[in-house]
Design a protein around this motif. Structure first.
Motif, PDB file in Angstrom:
ATOM      1  N   GLY A  39       0.833  -1.209   0.000  1.00  0.00           N
ATOM      2  CA  GLY A  39       0.000   0.000   0.000  1.00  0.00           C
ATOM      3  C   GLY A  39       0.864   1.254   0.000  1.00  0.00           C
ATOM      4  O   GLY A  39       0.605   2.205  -0.738  1.00  0.00           O
ATOM      5  N   PHE A  40       1.915   1.218   0.794  1.00  0.00           N
ATOM      6  CA  PHE A  40       2.826   2.370   0.882  1.00  0.00           C
ATOM      7  C   PHE A  40       3.473   2.641  -0.477  1.00  0.00           C
ATOM      8  O   PHE A  40       3.464   3.781  -0.973  1.00  0.00           O
ATOM      9  CB  PHE A  40       3.890   2.098   1.949  1.00  0.00           C
ATOM     10  CG  PHE A  40       4.977   3.127   2.017  1.00  0.00           C
ATOM     11  CD1 PHE A  40       4.693   4.442   2.360  1.00  0.00           C
ATOM     12  CD2 PHE A  40       6.291   2.790   1.740  1.00  0.00           C
ATOM     13  CE1 PHE A  40       5.706   5.401   2.425  1.00  0.00           C
ATOM     14  CE2 PHE A  40       7.304   3.741   1.805  1.00  0.00           C
ATOM     15  CZ  PHE A  40       7.007   5.049   2.145  1.00  0.00           C
ATOM     16  N   ALA A  41       4.014   1.583  -1.082  1.00  0.00           N
ATOM     17  CA  ALA A  41       4.679   1.752  -2.386  1.00  0.00           C
ATOM     18  C   ALA A  41       3.683   2.242  -3.436  1.00  0.00           C
ATOM     19  O   ALA A  41       4.004   3.122  -4.242  1.00  0.00           O
ATOM     20  CB  ALA A  41       5.310   0.434  -2.817  1.00  0.00           C
ATOM     21  N   ALA A  42       2.465   1.696  -3.404  1.00  0.00           N
ATOM     22  CA  ALA A  42       1.444   2.098  -4.380  1.00  0.00           C
ATOM     23  C   ALA A  42       1.092   3.580  -4.232  1.00  0.00           C
ATOM     24  O   ALA A  42       0.883   4.281  -5.215  1.00  0.00           O
ATOM     25  CB  ALA A  42       0.200   1.242  -4.214  1.00  0.00           C
ATOM     26  N   ARG A  43       1.063   4.049  -2.997  1.00  0.00           N
ATOM     27  CA  ARG A  43       0.742   5.471  -2.767  1.00  0.00           C
ATOM     28  C   ARG A  43       1.864   6.392  -3.218  1.00  0.00           C
ATOM     29  O   ARG A  43       1.620   7.481  -3.709  1.00  0.00           O
ATOM     30  CB  ARG A  43       0.436   5.698  -1.287  1.00  0.00           C
ATOM     31  CG  ARG A  43      -0.934   5.186  -0.905  1.00  0.00           C
ATOM     32  CD  ARG A  43      -1.112   5.069   0.588  1.00  0.00           C
ATOM     33  NE  ARG A  43      -2.249   4.227   0.875  1.00  0.00           N
ATOM     34  CZ  ARG A  43      -2.304   3.320   1.839  1.00  0.00           C
ATOM     35  NH1 ARG A  43      -1.264   3.126   2.615  1.00  0.00           N
ATOM     36  NH2 ARG A  43      -3.385   2.599   2.020  1.00  0.00           N
TER      37      ARG A  43
END
Lengths: 194, 107
Positions: A39-43
């Motif tokens: 989720g962090f990388a996607a954001r």
């Protein structure tokens, strides 16, 4: 130690066991952290497929370099791993040329434009994603860590290797900038639909 | 925009970007140990582990040395073992026999 008692084993201990070639410990690290860090990388990169590539590379590094994990340095595993994922994401972001199509990135089905009050969650998310794309890199990472990853200012400051007051300043500026960009988007929308 | 409305936007974005990983992707991450060997960092980056491994070996060697010294000191110098005694008697018997044979020849 019995690995079935997962709740009693810290991430740092799992990292040491992974360094000794323990695949069960590695699997436990993946189970605990994959979703959150994906989720962090996607954001940060704004693209799910690229985020998956980043996570693949990040876990390659976990497995490959776990034997070098230094117990003495007192760094939390999550802090270290956030730095790895953040650096990989920022690198990918700098290399990628055109801004990706947000509808595609977040699987937003194109819906008829509506005023703010009746926007669906997906449309609101798309607006924020668009705004996030325009934020300076550090503001974006700081906002992501504190607002979307749920980290405290202290840990976010550790990850970015800056002071707590510096992170607070980044958050205030980031929030202001986001509100301003959302306002501009709304005005553009009103102009287009008048 | 009110603070509440802004927070709604953030919440919506958070939930939209917080999707679980696909089964296929999860399996590819779990397969990483099959594709990659680990970097050995035992001596360079984790000297305390090296030290941990050396302690049992060092203790073993010290105990072996102590045992050797103890055994060495506990057997007094100059004592004749059973084997030495037998050899000595055998030599004596040979000497007596040869003397007897010499006596027979002279007669």
């Amino acid at each position: 130690m019995n690995l079935k008692r997962a709740e009693y084993i810290s991430d740092e201990q799992l990292m040491i066991r992974t360094g000794d070639g323990d695949r069960t410990a590695y699997k436990m690290l993946v189970d605990r952290h994959l979703r959150v860090f994906l989720g962090f990388a996607a954001r940060v990169v704004g693209d799910r497929a690229e985020a998956e590539d980043i996570m693949q590379e990040a876990f390659f590094r976990v497995w490959k370099h776990a034997a070098r994990w230094d117990q003495g340095r007192k760094t939390k595993f999550t802090t270290w791993f956030y730095r790895v994922v953040m650096n990989l994401s920022v690198d990918v972001k700098r290399k990628s040329k055109p801004a990706i199509e947000l509808n595609e990135a977040f699987e937003v089905i194109s819906e008829e434009a509506k005023p703010d009050e009746v926007l669906s969650d997906k449309q609101m998310a798309e607006k924020i994603a668009r705004v996030m794309e325009q934020l300076p890199e550090r503001q974006k990472v700081a906002m992501t860590l504190c607002y979307f990853q749920g980290l405290g200012n202290k840990q976010a400051a550790d990850i970015l290797q800056i002071t707590t007051s510096a992170i607070e300043s980044l958050l205030v500026r980031g929030r202001k900038r986001m509100a301003q960009l959302l306002k501009e988007q709304k005005q553009e929308f009103l102009k287009e639909n008048m | 925009m009110t603070i509440n409305k802004f927070d709604d936007y953030l919440r919506a974005y958070q939930s939209e970007t917080d999707q679980p990983p696909s089964r296929q992707f999860l399996e590819s991450i779990l397969a990483v140990p099959d594709q990659l060997s680990q970097t050995s960092g035992l001596l360079t980056a984790r000297p305390w582990r090296w030290f941990d491994l050396m302690i049992p070996k060092a203790v073993g060697w010290v105990l072996t040395c102590c045992l050797g010294i103890y055994i060495g000191l506990s057997s007094p110098e100059g004592t004749i073992t059973t084997t030495d005694e037998e050899l000595f008697l055998y030599d004596q018997a040979q000497l007596l026999l040869s003397e007897e044979m010499d006596g027979e020849d002279t007669e």
